[in-house]
Design an enzyme around this catalytic site. Structure first.
Site, PDB file in Angstrom:
ATOM      1  CB  SER A 176      -0.849   0.001   1.279  1.00  7.85           C
ATOM      2  OG  SER A 176      -1.503   1.233   1.470  1.00  7.85           O
ATOM      3  CE1 TYR A 217      -4.648  -2.083   5.137  1.00  3.56           C
ATOM      4  CE2 TYR A 217      -3.256  -0.187   4.662  1.00  3.56           C
ATOM      5  CZ  TYR A 217      -4.064  -1.224   4.220  1.00  3.56           C
ATOM      6  OH  TYR A 217      -4.269  -1.416   2.870  1.00  3.56           O
TER       7      TYR A 217
HETATM    8  N1  NAD Z   1      -8.615  -0.196  -1.444  1.00  5.27           N
HETATM    9  C1  NAD Z   1      -7.551   0.517  -1.154  1.00  5.27           C
HETATM   10  O1  NAD Z   1      -7.616   1.752  -1.050  1.00  5.27           O
HETATM   11  C2  NAD Z   1      -6.216  -0.155  -0.944  1.00  5.27           C
HETATM   12  C3  NAD Z   1      -5.079   0.641  -0.959  1.00  5.27           C
HETATM   13  C4  NAD Z   1      -3.850   0.048  -0.762  1.00  5.27           C
HETATM   14  C5  NAD Z   1      -3.745  -1.310  -0.576  1.00  5.27           C
HETATM   15  N2  NAD Z   1      -4.875  -2.069  -0.569  1.00  5.27           N
HETATM   16  C6  NAD Z   1      -4.697  -3.508  -0.356  1.00  5.27           C
HETATM   17  O2  NAD Z   1      -5.262  -4.206  -1.461  1.00  5.27           O
HETATM   18  C7  NAD Z   1      -5.592  -5.531  -1.053  1.00  5.27           C
HETATM   19  C8  NAD Z   1      -6.987  -5.857  -1.553  1.00  5.27           C
HETATM   20  O3  NAD Z   1      -7.924  -5.029  -0.877  1.00  5.27           O
HETATM   21  P1  NAD Z   1      -9.205  -4.363  -1.581  1.00  5.27           P
HETATM   22  O4  NAD Z   1      -9.060  -2.902  -1.448  1.00  5.27           O
HETATM   23  O5  NAD Z   1      -9.415  -4.958  -2.905  1.00  5.27           O
HETATM   24  O6  NAD Z   1     -10.306  -4.791  -0.511  1.00  5.27           O
HETATM   25  P2  NAD Z   1     -11.633  -5.672  -0.633  1.00  5.27           P
HETATM   26  O7  NAD Z   1     -12.203  -5.658   0.756  1.00  5.27           O
HETATM   27  O8  NAD Z   1     -12.478  -5.194  -1.762  1.00  5.27           O
HETATM   28  O9  NAD Z   1     -11.075  -7.130  -0.985  1.00  5.27           O
HETATM   29  C9  NAD Z   1     -10.337  -7.895  -0.061  1.00  5.27           C
HETATM   30  C10 NAD Z   1     -10.688  -9.366  -0.246  1.00  5.27           C
HETATM   31  O10 NAD Z   1      -9.845 -10.128   0.653  1.00  5.27           O
HETATM   32  C11 NAD Z   1     -10.650 -11.141   1.233  1.00  5.27           C
HETATM   33  N3  NAD Z   1     -10.082 -11.571   2.513  1.00  5.27           N
HETATM   34  C12 NAD Z   1     -10.096 -10.892   3.685  1.00  5.27           C
HETATM   35  N4  NAD Z   1      -9.520 -11.628   4.644  1.00  5.27           N
HETATM   36  C13 NAD Z   1      -9.121 -12.783   4.069  1.00  5.27           C
HETATM   37  C14 NAD Z   1      -8.467 -13.945   4.552  1.00  5.27           C
HETATM   38  N5  NAD Z   1      -8.130 -14.067   5.837  1.00  5.27           N
HETATM   39  N6  NAD Z   1      -8.178 -14.938   3.682  1.00  5.27           N
HETATM   40  C15 NAD Z   1      -8.549 -14.838   2.372  1.00  5.27           C
HETATM   41  N7  NAD Z   1      -9.192 -13.769   1.866  1.00  5.27           N
HETATM   42  C16 NAD Z   1      -9.463 -12.748   2.699  1.00  5.27           C
HETATM   43  C17 NAD Z   1     -12.019 -10.506   1.406  1.00  5.27           C
HETATM   44  O11 NAD Z   1     -13.053 -11.482   1.544  1.00  5.27           O
HETATM   45  C18 NAD Z   1     -12.146  -9.689   0.123  1.00  5.27           C
HETATM   46  O12 NAD Z   1     -12.768 -10.425  -0.914  1.00  5.27           O
HETATM   47  C19 NAD Z   1      -5.443  -5.571   0.465  1.00  5.27           C
HETATM   48  O13 NAD Z   1      -4.209  -6.172   0.790  1.00  5.27           O
HETATM   49  C20 NAD Z   1      -5.418  -4.100   0.838  1.00  5.27           C
HETATM   50  O14 NAD Z   1      -4.735  -3.867   2.053  1.00  5.27           O
HETATM   51  C21 NAD Z   1      -6.106  -1.532  -0.759  1.00  5.27           C
END
Ligand code: NAD
Length: 276
Positions: free
Chosen positions: A143, A156
């Site tokens: 991130s 986080y």
């Molecule tokens: N959305 C943002 O702004 C952002 C920014 C930087 C980084 N990220 C990172 O991107 C990645 C994806 O997040 P996103 O934004 O798409 O969120 P999201 O909530 O849309 O998707 C996350 C997915 O991970 C799954 N998940 C959660 N815990 C789990 C577990 N223990 N085992 C297996 N699956 C699990 C959830 O069911 C969900 O489908 C994450 O690592 C997040 O930290 C997101």
């Protein structure tokens, strides 16, 4: 890796957001995609969605916090294909709380998913990737908060800084085995992460404000997916999709004290406007 046709790609957290968009992008590029998520309903949905395009897709309900479950995922992948070309350790959760109200169990929850989820992927897949003779790539979703910190995001940020650090170390260590490693650092992306995030009591009222800020500043997860495919093709150790968050990171680099004053002020406003 220049082409993805018939390449085997395993993506955790592929039921939603960035993982789901990445599954779609790899499938569209001709890859065989393994959709992995803790949420079985979402896995079924994504597999069905990709199947409509005639893509070879497999679904797995796996909690990435569980090392045995991730080991089982690796075993199944290798039983079927005898290789994994791209592993995207992407599953993650959001958490926001004042540090003095956090319990150890809260730290553990965030680190278990966001850091140990990645570690479990590495533990189970890297030895097999080495045995297959490399020509493989690992993408770890970090991130922009793996490059800077924000108030109430300490757990986080700790998890994502760790993911950036371990990816950097592995980039050098695994190069002789022809395994590339990328830390992808997205900014603010329009996914379910904030609505699904857990918060401490002091931040629960501010959550609606945070979601509003997210909605205004966020960019589509497809942008991150595109950058992930580009990073794999170009063998980039770090890739970013910052969008509107970049000025904040720049400020962190050139004037860290001003950055901390700005983010502290912004946090207090956000939290107080959220108060009932
Ligand atoms: N959305 C943002 O702004 C952002 C920014 C930087 C980084 N990220 C990172 O991107 C990645 C994806 O997040 P996103 O934004 O798409 O969120 P999201 O909530 O849309 O998707 C996350 C997915 O991970 C799954 N998940 C959660 N815990 C789990 C577990 N223990 N085992 C297996 N699956 C699990 C959830 O069911 C969900 O489908 C994450 O690592 C997040 O930290 C997101």
């Amino acid at each position: 890796m220049r082409r993805f046709k018939d390449r085997v790609v395993v993506i955790t957290g592929a039921g939603s957001g960035i993982g789901r968009a990445t599954a779609r992008a790899f499938a569209d590029a001709g890859a065989i995609v393994h959709v992995v998520d803790i949420d079985g309903g979402r896995v079924a949905e994504v597999v069905a969605e990709l199947g409509v395009g005639g893509h070879e897709t497999y679904g797995h309900v796996v909690d990435c916090r569980d090392p045995d479950a991730v080991e089982g995922l690796a075993a199944k992948t290798y039983e079927r294909h005898a290789r994994c070309d791209v592993l995207v350790n992407n599953a993650g959760v959001g958490y926001s709380a004042a540090v003095h109200e956090m319990r150890l169990a809260d730290w553990k929850w965030v680190l278990d998913v966001n850091l140990y989820g990645v570690i479990h992927g590495i533990q189970s897949f890297v030895p097999r990737m080495i045995d297959q003779g490399g020509d493989a790539h690992i993408v770890n979703t970090a991130s922009i908060l793996g490059l800077m910190g924000l108030p109430t995001m300490s757990a986080y940020c700790a998890s994502k800084h760790a993911v950036v650090g371990l990816s950097d170390a592995l980039s050098a260590e695994l190069a002789p085995y022809r395994i590339d490693v990328t830390a992808i650092c997205p900014g603010i992306i329009a996914t379910d992460i904030v609505s699904a995030a857990r918060t401490g009591e002091s931040m629960s009222a501010a959550k609606a404000n945070m979601m509003g800020v997210y909605r205004r500043l966020s960019i589509a997860p497809e942008r991150v997916a595109r950058d992930i495919l580009r990073a794999v093709r170009a063998r980039q150790p770090v890739a970013t999709t910052f969008g509107s968050s970049y000025p904040l990171l720049l400020l962190r680099k050139v004037a860290p004290r001003i950055f901390h004053s700005v983010t502290s002020f912004a946090h207090m406003r956000l939290a107080s406007r959220g108060a009932p």
